[in-house]
Design an enzyme around this catalytic site. Structure first.
Site, PDB file in Angstrom:
ATOM      1  N   ILE A  92     -52.122 -68.451 -29.659  1.00 53.04           N
ATOM      2  CA  ILE A  92     -52.924 -67.238 -29.809  1.00 53.04           C
ATOM      3  C   ILE A  92     -52.599 -66.230 -28.713  1.00 53.04           C
ATOM      4  O   ILE A  92     -52.508 -65.029 -28.956  1.00 53.04           O
ATOM      5  CB  ILE A  92     -54.427 -67.574 -29.792  1.00 53.04           C
ATOM      6  CG1 ILE A  92     -54.805 -68.451 -30.986  1.00 53.04           C
ATOM      7  CG2 ILE A  92     -55.262 -66.296 -29.819  1.00 53.04           C
ATOM      8  CD1 ILE A  92     -56.237 -68.951 -30.943  1.00 53.04           C
ATOM      9  N   ARG A 107     -49.690 -70.798 -16.779  1.00 56.64           N
ATOM     10  CA  ARG A 107     -49.094 -71.730 -15.825  1.00 56.64           C
ATOM     11  C   ARG A 107     -47.688 -72.152 -16.225  1.00 56.64           C
ATOM     12  O   ARG A 107     -46.916 -72.619 -15.386  1.00 56.64           O
ATOM     13  CB  ARG A 107     -49.979 -72.981 -15.698  1.00 56.64           C
ATOM     14  CG  ARG A 107     -51.301 -72.735 -15.025  1.00 56.64           C
ATOM     15  CD  ARG A 107     -52.108 -73.998 -14.866  1.00 56.64           C
ATOM     16  NE  ARG A 107     -52.634 -74.504 -16.133  1.00 56.64           N
ATOM     17  CZ  ARG A 107     -53.528 -75.489 -16.225  1.00 56.64           C
ATOM     18  NH1 ARG A 107     -53.964 -76.074 -15.117  1.00 56.64           N
ATOM     19  NH2 ARG A 107     -53.970 -75.886 -17.398  1.00 56.64           N
ATOM     20  N   ASP A 109     -52.606 -69.714 -12.438  1.00 54.27           N
ATOM     21  CA  ASP A 109     -53.484 -70.838 -12.735  1.00 54.27           C
ATOM     22  C   ASP A 109     -54.917 -70.330 -12.592  1.00 54.27           C
ATOM     23  O   ASP A 109     -55.367 -70.028 -11.480  1.00 54.27           O
ATOM     24  CB  ASP A 109     -53.211 -71.986 -11.764  1.00 54.27           C
ATOM     25  CG  ASP A 109     -54.057 -73.219 -12.041  1.00 54.27           C
ATOM     26  OD1 ASP A 109     -55.081 -73.107 -12.745  1.00 54.27           O
ATOM     27  OD2 ASP A 109     -53.711 -74.297 -11.536  1.00 54.27           O
ATOM     28  N   VAL A 110     -55.638 -70.220 -13.694  1.00 59.51           N
ATOM     29  CA  VAL A 110     -56.969 -69.592 -13.641  1.00 59.51           C
ATOM     30  C   VAL A 110     -57.979 -70.437 -12.887  1.00 59.51           C
ATOM     31  O   VAL A 110     -59.056 -69.950 -12.542  1.00 59.51           O
ATOM     32  CB  VAL A 110     -57.497 -69.270 -15.051  1.00 59.51           C
ATOM     33  CG1 VAL A 110     -56.596 -68.271 -15.755  1.00 59.51           C
ATOM     34  CG2 VAL A 110     -57.713 -70.533 -15.888  1.00 59.51           C
ATOM     35  N   ASN A 142     -57.924 -65.864 -22.580  1.00 55.61           N
ATOM     36  CA  ASN A 142     -57.529 -66.768 -23.646  1.00 55.61           C
ATOM     37  C   ASN A 142     -57.159 -68.155 -23.123  1.00 55.61           C
ATOM     38  O   ASN A 142     -57.144 -69.115 -23.891  1.00 55.61           O
ATOM     39  CB  ASN A 142     -56.342 -66.182 -24.410  1.00 55.61           C
ATOM     40  CG  ASN A 142     -55.737 -67.162 -25.388  1.00 55.61           C
ATOM     41  OD1 ASN A 142     -56.319 -67.482 -26.410  1.00 55.61           O
ATOM     42  ND2 ASN A 142     -54.550 -67.676 -25.069  1.00 55.61           N
ATOM     43  N   TYR A 150     -65.627 -79.438 -24.730  1.00 53.78           N
ATOM     44  CA  TYR A 150     -65.120 -78.183 -25.292  1.00 53.78           C
ATOM     45  C   TYR A 150     -66.260 -77.315 -25.821  1.00 53.78           C
ATOM     46  O   TYR A 150     -66.340 -76.118 -25.524  1.00 53.78           O
ATOM     47  CB  TYR A 150     -64.133 -78.509 -26.409  1.00 53.78           C
ATOM     48  CG  TYR A 150     -63.470 -77.299 -27.034  1.00 53.78           C
ATOM     49  CD1 TYR A 150     -62.403 -76.676 -26.413  1.00 53.78           C
ATOM     50  CD2 TYR A 150     -63.919 -76.802 -28.254  1.00 53.78           C
ATOM     51  CE1 TYR A 150     -61.783 -75.577 -26.983  1.00 53.78           C
ATOM     52  CE2 TYR A 150     -63.307 -75.705 -28.839  1.00 53.78           C
ATOM     53  CZ  TYR A 150     -62.241 -75.091 -28.206  1.00 53.78           C
ATOM     54  OH  TYR A 150     -61.639 -74.004 -28.778  1.00 53.78           O
ATOM     55  N   LYS A 176     -67.403 -73.523 -24.514  1.00 54.68           N
ATOM     56  CA  LYS A 176     -67.356 -72.324 -25.338  1.00 54.68           C
ATOM     57  C   LYS A 176     -68.734 -71.692 -25.480  1.00 54.68           C
ATOM     58  O   LYS A 176     -68.851 -70.455 -25.550  1.00 54.68           O
ATOM     59  CB  LYS A 176     -66.759 -72.652 -26.705  1.00 54.68           C
ATOM     60  CG  LYS A 176     -65.276 -73.051 -26.623  1.00 54.68           C
ATOM     61  CD  LYS A 176     -64.436 -71.998 -25.916  1.00 54.68           C
ATOM     62  CE  LYS A 176     -62.955 -72.347 -25.916  1.00 54.68           C
ATOM     63  NZ  LYS A 176     -62.109 -71.303 -25.289  1.00 54.68           N
ATOM     64  N   VAL A 197     -57.591 -72.592 -35.944  1.00 57.54           N
ATOM     65  CA  VAL A 197     -56.405 -71.737 -35.984  1.00 57.54           C
ATOM     66  C   VAL A 197     -55.171 -72.566 -36.305  1.00 57.54           C
ATOM     67  O   VAL A 197     -54.961 -73.647 -35.733  1.00 57.54           O
ATOM     68  CB  VAL A 197     -56.227 -71.000 -34.637  1.00 57.54           C
ATOM     69  CG1 VAL A 197     -54.933 -70.192 -34.626  1.00 57.54           C
ATOM     70  CG2 VAL A 197     -57.419 -70.091 -34.378  1.00 57.54           C
TER      71      VAL A 197
END
Length: 256
Positions: free
Chosen positions: A16, A36, A58-59, A85, A151, A155, A184
């Site tokens: 995505i 990354r 790297d967030v 994202n 997960y 979210k 997706v």
């Protein structure tokens, strides 16, 4: 449509994220492609170096995020949009088999990583005439996702973060929204489906499946391009009064 926009897109090494980066570029935006993995360089090659910049990021590391934001502004002179994202799927296990560290690792990427990106981008977004943030959440934040508790929690957390940031940044005319994709098309959903099936051999575990009865449309797998189009709209001039919203691209998989 996005010719005056510089966007910072995380998780843009493929999937995505790459689709979003390419869609923004097709509409005239400059794009910082952040992730990354080395896939960011393939994304830049697909777009062209005149419009795209690869930034290793790297967030989960705030110094890395800060440096990536600075590199973006240094290259393009501004920053108008952040697309959060970057995300991980996490374990596919019944909740009572989930390791607490694995749970926290998912939150670190999917929620705290998004906050870190907005935190360091905020001064530039406030200076922009069309500042925006788009967070890629999931229908898992609005409906039960059996065997996906880390997960789903992340979210839903991202949805709550979106609403809060919208109000905190709204006074500076920065919009903040989340897009909630359904399943997706691609490798990730196939891996998750396979892992769910494997739970048939686990004691007291019940595999979860997805099918047409869960969605309003019979063809319920979502093309990446549908998600990218929605993100581009939210970053564009025709969505300046759209903020604090969760917009599902999910074939009718969520009803509220």
């Amino acid at each position: 449509m996005l010719s005056n926009v510089t966007a910072f897109v995380t998780g843009a090494s493929g999937g995505i994220g790459r689709e979003i980066a390419e869609t923004f570029a097709d509409r005239g935006a400059n794009v910082a492609v952040a992730a990354r993995s080395d896939g960011i360089y393939e994304t830049v090659d697909a777009i062209g170096e005149e419009q795209a910049l690869a930034v290793e990021c790297d967030v989960t590391e705030e110094d890395s995020v800060e440096a990536a934001i600075e590199a973006t502004v240094e290259r393009f002179g501004s920053l108008d949009c952040v697309v959060n994202n970057a995300g991980v799927a996490g374990p596919v296990e019944p909740f009572d088999r989930v390791d607490s560290e694995d749970f926290l690792d998912v939150q670190a990427v999917n929620v705290a990583g998004a906050l870190s990106c907005v935190k360091h981008a905020a001064p530039h977004l406030r200076d922009s005439e069309q500042g925006s943030v788009v967070n890629i959440a999931s229908i898992g934040g609005k409906r039960p996702y059996p065997n996906r508790s880390p997960y789903a929690a992340s979210k839903m957390g991202l949805v709550g973060l979106t609403r809060t940031l919208a109000y905190e940044l709204g006074r500076d005319d920065v919009t903040v929204n989340s897009v909630l994709p359904g399943p997706v098309e691609g490798d990730r959903i196939e891996e998750v489906v396979a892992k769910q099936a494997e739970l048939a051999t686990v004691e007291n575990a019940e595999p979860a499946s997805i099918g047409p009865d869960d969605f309003a449309l019979p063809d319920f797998y979502i093309p990446k391009s549908d998600v990218a189009e929605q993100v581009a709209y939210l970053a564009g001039p025709n969505a300046r009064k759209v903020t604090a919203q969760e917009i599902a691209v999910d074939a009718g998989g969520t009803w509220y």
